[in-house]
Write a protein that holds these residues in place. Structure first.
Motif, short mmCIF file in Angstrom:
data_model
loop_
_atom_site.label_atom_id
_atom_site.label_comp_id
_atom_site.label_asym_id
_atom_site.label_seq_id
_atom_site.Cartn_x
_atom_site.Cartn_y
_atom_site.Cartn_z
N MET A 76 30.00 28.59 12.13
CA MET A 76 30.29 29.52 11.05
C MET A 76 29.12 29.58 10.06
SD MET A 76 33.50 29.57 8.49
CE MET A 76 32.74 28.68 7.17
N ALA A 77 28.60 28.41 9.69
CA ALA A 77 27.49 28.38 8.75
C ALA A 77 26.30 29.15 9.30
CB ALA A 77 27.10 26.93 8.45
N ALA A 124 26.92 28.79 1.88
CA ALA A 124 27.71 29.00 3.09
C ALA A 124 27.85 27.72 3.90
CB ALA A 124 27.07 30.09 3.94
N SER A 125 26.97 26.75 3.69
CA SER A 125 27.03 25.56 4.53
C SER A 125 27.44 24.30 3.78
CB SER A 125 25.68 25.33 5.23
OG SER A 125 24.67 25.19 4.28
N SER A 126 27.68 24.38 2.47
CA SER A 126 27.90 23.13 1.74
C SER A 126 29.31 22.59 1.97
CB SER A 126 27.66 23.33 0.24
OG SER A 126 28.40 24.40 -0.25
N VAL A 127 29.40 21.29 2.15
CA VAL A 127 30.69 20.63 2.32
C VAL A 127 30.93 19.61 1.22
CG1 VAL A 127 31.06 20.96 4.77
CG2 VAL A 127 29.62 19.10 3.99
N ASP A 128 30.09 19.63 0.20
CA ASP A 128 30.26 18.72 -0.92
C ASP A 128 30.46 19.58 -2.17
OD1 ASP A 128 29.30 15.63 -1.75
OD2 ASP A 128 29.20 17.12 -3.32
N MET A 129 31.42 19.20 -3.03
CA MET A 129 31.72 20.04 -4.17
C MET A 129 30.51 20.18 -5.10
SD MET A 129 34.59 20.95 -3.36
CE MET A 129 35.51 21.81 -4.58
N LEU A 130 29.68 19.13 -5.19
CA LEU A 130 28.49 19.20 -6.03
C LEU A 130 27.53 20.24 -5.48
CD1 LEU A 130 26.50 18.33 -8.15
CD2 LEU A 130 25.86 16.41 -6.73
N MET A 131 27.31 20.17 -4.17
CA MET A 131 26.41 21.13 -3.51
C MET A 131 26.96 22.54 -3.66
SD MET A 131 23.65 20.54 -2.19
CE MET A 131 22.68 22.02 -2.08
N LEU A 132 28.27 22.65 -3.52
CA LEU A 132 28.92 23.95 -3.63
C LEU A 132 28.71 24.53 -5.02
CD1 LEU A 132 32.43 24.62 -2.22
CD2 LEU A 132 31.86 25.48 -4.45
N TYR A 133 28.96 23.70 -6.03
CA TYR A 133 28.82 24.17 -7.41
C TYR A 133 27.37 24.54 -7.71
CZ TYR A 133 28.85 24.15 -12.47
OH TYR A 133 28.71 24.50 -13.77
N LEU A 134 26.45 23.70 -7.27
CA LEU A 134 25.03 23.94 -7.54
C LEU A 134 24.57 25.24 -6.89
CD1 LEU A 134 22.49 22.69 -8.78
CD2 LEU A 134 22.06 21.55 -6.64
#
Lengths: 317, 168, 101
Positions: A76-77, A124-134
């Motif tokens: 998917m990513a 589109a590929s982040s699986v960590d909330m920090l990475m997602l937020y950033l």
């Protein structure tokens, strides 16, 4: 240096190519006063194409988690990455032909375009909330700037100001939701969050906290994907922004937002292995139907509102 | 007085300072008052970080929030008003709907907080954190760290571009 | 004894005050202050959880990133506010009305 990280770099070539292209654009913009419009265009085009070429072979690479489970590499990513790079490339081709944009200086526009593309790939590929937020903030911030690119145009400025204020508020409340989720599960990694929730983290009085956290996080996603009730910024921003930017914003960040939404709810929240009894309190909220409901409302309202809009760009919203 | 009582008194002092100055930020009718009240809020939050054993974060809060963001906001206030214009009035609208929303949010959150059983893996000992944070940045958090640098570069380019004056 | 919930209550108060500020203020700079309150409240949550319940530095690291992002966002937002002020000569949001949503 940890050898694992060096191995991870191999699956991370598209992002690295984009970053290098971004830096080259900035350098070329400063150091080549005469040629810079052409050179920056070429560097951006080559960078995006190269990133696309490096993305395609990753499609068969299988599933992996990279950089200490910060981002995931799965089908998917990779699919979304390819799609997003393609969207950016089309905007790039449209940019020099646009009357609104060509009257301004384009070097920074290309740099911002590369920046927003990089942010979307990570989103589109982040699986960590920090990475997602950033990465979400990276996409949003760049979009605010691109919307306000015509800095001498009143509409462009107003659109940008409204966009950044709404955007900052919704990502702020999303952040608060993430912190509540962090307190509930003790982790920012989506698989760990799922495990913690599955093992009874959502039981009893915690169901309410989970509901509040999810509602707040959904506000952030809703803003990004322009779903009801966070759709109202759409017409304003699309009218005020330069046309290629409108085209870009109406497709690419939404796709990235949806990709993250899918990942968040199906990798972070749902779980097929838990027994039904543990799951009952949680599935009562029924994410899937909630999402379907929201998308149906979005489409219906969008179409009804479109009938009343005379401005073509607003219709796109 | 025993140390626990002293700690409690100091905690309540800073908690009240933080919330009260935040209330001034939101309710004051003067922009300048709001900006300076925000200073105390940031200070109060930094003090809370010290209480929580986050020494590095408290210093960061002071340097970036008080020294950076607040000054930026003050510049924003000054540059968008004439300097001799001393009463920088700021208007409010939708006061009562806003107030209702605030009360609802506050009630929901306090209800949630008092009911919820947060995850408990014990307390973190109050050791200095700077070394550990530095190591984490170079290992587990290397990717966000690098992405943040690109993020700041993009923000820098964007901000510089927006405020730059038109060239003739 | 001061515990986790004390900090969470302070943070909840800051969050709701921030929401109030965002909803009721006309001045764009003032709205930005409300946003900073919201981000600060989230940070208090992160650090408090990091200290009392999660017992790791993950929350503190997250908070550092939030501070970085907040600084960048404030800079860009103020740049846009200044640019807007140059054109409209006002930073009140009701003046931003050529685009009726």
């Amino acid at each position: 240096m940890n050898p694992e990280i060096l191995q991870d770099l191999e699956s991370f070539v598209p992002e690295i190519v984009l970053t290098v292209a971004l830096l080259l654009v900035v350098l070329a913009d400063i150091s080549l006063p005469k040629l810079r419009t052409r050179v920056t265009f070429l560097v951006t085009a080559v960078g995006l194409l190269a990133a696309l070429c490096f993305t395609v072979p990753l499609f068969g690479a299988g599933e992996k988690a990279l950089f200490y489970n910060m981002v995931a590499l799965d089908r998917m990513a990779v699919f979304f990455k390819g799609f997003l790079i393609l969207a950016s490339f089309l905007v790039l081709l449209a940019a020099p032909g646009s009357k609104e944009l060509s009257s301004t200086h384009l070097g920074e526009f290309y740099a911002l375009l590369l920046g927003v593309t990089l942010g979307m790939l990570l989103l589109a590929s982040s699986v960590d909330m920090l990475m997602l937020y950033l990465s979400l903030e990276m996409v949003s911030l760049t979009s605010y700037i691109m919307v306000g690119y015509l800095r001498h145009d009143r509409q462009s400025n107003e659109a940008s100001l409204k966009y950044i204020l709404f955007g900052a508020v919704s990502t702020g409340s999303m952040l608060y939701g993430i912190t509540l989720l962090f307190g509930l599960t003790g982790s920012t990694k989506m698989p760990a969050i799922r495990e913690a929730l599955a093992s009874g983290g959502a039981s009893g009085g915690n169901g309410m906290a989970l509901l509040v956290a999810t509602a707040l996080i959904l506000a952030g996603f809703g803003f990004k994907t322009a779903a009801v009730p966070f759709h109202f910024w759409c017409p304003d921003v699309y009218t005020g922004a330069p046309t290629p930017v409108t085209a870009f914003l109406s497709v690419a960040p939404k796709a990235a937002g949806f990709a993250t939404l899918i990942r968040f709810f199906f990798s972070g929240m749902s779980d097929t292995t838990t027994s039904a009894s543990q799951w009952s309190a949680f599935s009562a909220m029924n994410w899937t139907s909630l999402l379907i409901l929201i998308s149906i409302i979005t489409m219906t309202l969008g179409n009804i509102a479109a009938l009343r809009q005379d401005n073509l760009k607003r219709l796109l919203a | 007085m025993d140390p626990t009582t002293v700690a409690q008194v100091i905690f309540y002092f800073f908690a009240v300072l933080t919330v009260a100055s935040a209330a001034i930020v939101v309710f004051s009718s003067s922009l300048i008052y709001s900006a300076f009240a925000l200073l105390f809020t940031f200070f109060g939050v930094a003090a809370l970080y010290v209480f929580l054993g986050a020494d590095f974060l408290a210093a960061t809060q002071l340097v970036i929030y008080v020294g950076g963001i607040l000054i930026l906001l003050l510049f924003g206030v000054m540059l968008t008003h004439k300097l001799y214009d001393l009463d920088l009035k700021t208007e409010t609208f939708q006061f009562f709907p806003g107030f209702l929303v605030m009360a609802a949010v506050l009630l929901t959150l306090t209800g949630v907080i008092s009911k919820t059983q947060w995850v408990s893996r014990g307390e973190r000992p109050l050791n200095p954190t700077t070394i550990a944070i530095g190591l984490l940045f170079m290992r587990e958090y290397i990717l966000p760290f690098e992405v943040a640098s690109v993020f700041l570069l993009v923000a820098l380019i964007g901000a510089a571009m927006i405020v730059r004056r038109r060239r003739s | 004894m001061i515990g986790l919930n004390h900090y969470l209550f302070v943070s909840a108060a800051l969050f709701s005050l921030g929401v109030m500020g965002v909803l009721t203020r006309k001045n764009a700079v003032n709205v930005l202050m409300g946003i900073e309150l919201i981000l600060n409240s989230a940070n208090i949550n992160l650090v408090a959880f990091s200290r009392y319940s999660v017992a790791s530095l993950d929350g503190q690291i997250f908070a550092v990133f939030v501070i970085i992002i907040a600084a960048a966002e404030a800079a860009v937002a103020l740049a846009i506010v200044l640019s807007m002020y140059r054109i409209v000569k006002s930073v009140n949001l009701d003046q931003a009305d050529t685009l009726k949503g």
